[in-house]
Design an enzyme around this catalytic site. Sequence first.
Site, PDB file in Angstrom:
ATOM      1  N   HIS A  38      42.220  38.112  44.656  1.00  0.00           N
ATOM      2  CA  HIS A  38      43.675  38.148  44.857  1.00  0.00           C
ATOM      3  C   HIS A  38      44.004  38.062  46.347  1.00  0.00           C
ATOM      4  O   HIS A  38      44.895  37.295  46.753  1.00  0.00           O
ATOM      5  CB  HIS A  38      44.227  39.439  44.249  1.00  0.00           C
ATOM      6  CG  HIS A  38      45.663  39.706  44.563  1.00  0.00           C
ATOM      7  ND1 HIS A  38      46.696  39.373  43.717  1.00  0.00           N
ATOM      8  CD2 HIS A  38      46.252  40.301  45.640  1.00  0.00           C
ATOM      9  CE1 HIS A  38      47.842  39.736  44.245  1.00  0.00           C
ATOM     10  NE2 HIS A  38      47.602  40.310  45.418  1.00  0.00           N
ATOM     11  N   GLU A  39      43.300  38.840  47.159  1.00  0.00           N
ATOM     12  CA  GLU A  39      43.567  38.835  48.601  1.00  0.00           C
ATOM     13  C   GLU A  39      43.161  37.507  49.236  1.00  0.00           C
ATOM     14  O   GLU A  39      43.868  36.996  50.118  1.00  0.00           O
ATOM     15  CB  GLU A  39      42.838  40.004  49.277  1.00  0.00           C
ATOM     16  CG  GLU A  39      43.245  41.382  48.778  1.00  0.00           C
ATOM     17  CD  GLU A  39      44.732  41.661  48.898  1.00  0.00           C
ATOM     18  OE1 GLU A  39      45.389  41.037  49.770  1.00  0.00           O
ATOM     19  OE2 GLU A  39      45.245  42.478  48.119  1.00  0.00           O
ATOM     20  N   HIS A  98      45.918  35.148  48.740  1.00  0.00           N
ATOM     21  CA  HIS A  98      46.977  35.266  49.755  1.00  0.00           C
ATOM     22  C   HIS A  98      46.621  34.458  51.004  1.00  0.00           C
ATOM     23  O   HIS A  98      47.464  33.751  51.567  1.00  0.00           O
ATOM     24  CB  HIS A  98      47.162  36.733  50.154  1.00  0.00           C
ATOM     25  CG  HIS A  98      48.038  37.521  49.244  1.00  0.00           C
ATOM     26  ND1 HIS A  98      49.285  37.100  48.852  1.00  0.00           N
ATOM     27  CD2 HIS A  98      47.853  38.742  48.647  1.00  0.00           C
ATOM     28  CE1 HIS A  98      49.836  38.008  48.059  1.00  0.00           C
ATOM     29  NE2 HIS A  98      48.988  39.007  47.917  1.00  0.00           N
ATOM     30  N   GLU A 157      53.250  37.225  44.972  1.00  0.00           N
ATOM     31  CA  GLU A 157      52.229  38.010  44.278  1.00  0.00           C
ATOM     32  C   GLU A 157      51.748  37.318  43.006  1.00  0.00           C
ATOM     33  O   GLU A 157      50.564  37.370  42.673  1.00  0.00           O
ATOM     34  CB  GLU A 157      52.770  39.408  43.949  1.00  0.00           C
ATOM     35  CG  GLU A 157      52.871  40.336  45.131  1.00  0.00           C
ATOM     36  CD  GLU A 157      51.537  40.511  45.837  1.00  0.00           C
ATOM     37  OE1 GLU A 157      50.513  40.770  45.154  1.00  0.00           O
ATOM     38  OE2 GLU A 157      51.508  40.373  47.069  1.00  0.00           O
TER      39      GLU A 157
END
Length: 295
Positions: A147-148, A151, A224
Site C-alpha cells: 500500500h505504501e 503511494h 487511499e
Amino acid sequence: MMRILLFLATNLAVVLIASITLSLFGFNGFMAANGVDLNLNQLLVFCAVFGFAGSLFSLFISKWMAKMSTGTQIISQPRTRHEQWLLQTVEQLSRDAGIKMPEVGIFPAYEANAFATGWNKNDALVAVSHGLLERFSPDEVKAVLAHEIGHVANGDMVTLALVQGVVNTFVMFFARIIGNFVDKVIFKSENGQGIAYYITTIFAELVLGFLASAIVMWFSRKREFRADDAGARLAGTDAMIGALQRLRSEQGVPVNMPDSLTAFGINAGLKKGLAGLFMSHPPLEQRIEALRRRG
C-alpha cells in the site's frame, strides 16, 4: 520533476482563467467603485508564489521531518532476520512497482501503522511501526508495505502537496479580498490598510483554510483507494483485505502519528458525522468493500 512542472503549468492556467473571469464579471470595477484599489492579477500571482512555496518546501523536507518527528530508525544494515525480511520485501515490491527502492525504517509506536513520504518516487522513505511488525502476520505486513509503495509509485506525496498549494493560493487570495473590502467599505479606511484589514484577513484565512481543508482531505481519501488497489496488485487482494480487517480490529488503539504524516499512513483513526469530511482516509469498511468489488 515533470509532474511538478506540468501541475504548476496547469495551475498557472487556472490562476489566469480565474483572473479573466473576475474581470469579465466586473469584479475589478465593483471593488474600485467601493474605494478598493486592488490589482487582482498581482494579488493572484503573489498568493500563488507564497501558496506553492510553503507546500513545496514542506514536500522537499518531508523525509527529514518524518524521521525527526517519529523517531524513525533507518535500516542501512539489517541486524535481525526481521529487518532482513523487511528490506527484501520492500526491494521486491519496489521492483514490481517500477520504482527505485526507498529508504526503509522502523519507528517506535505501539499502534499498527506505516507511512511513506519523500519529494520524488525514486527518493522516498517507507517506515513501519514496531506495533505493526509485532502483531501483524508477514502477509499482512507485506500488504501494508505494498500500500505504501503504491503511494510512492502513484506520486501521491507530490500531487497532494500541489493540491495543497492550489488551496493555499485561493485561501490567501479571497482572504485578502475580504480583508480589503471590510477595511475600505465598512470601516472606511483611507490611508493604506487599517487594522481592520489585518484582523479580517487573518480571521478569513483561518475560516477559509478550515473549510478548504475538506477539499484536500477529499482528494486524500480518493488517493487511499488507489493505494489500496496498488497494494492488492502487488501483494494480492486477499492479503490487502486481511491487512485492512486487522487494522479495523485495532481501531481502539490511539493513533499518535504526527498530523503532517497522517495522510500518508495506512491507519488514520476514525471520525464520524461531519468530522468525516476532514478525514484523510475513508472508513476501513469502504476500503474493504472496494477491494472485494475489485475481485
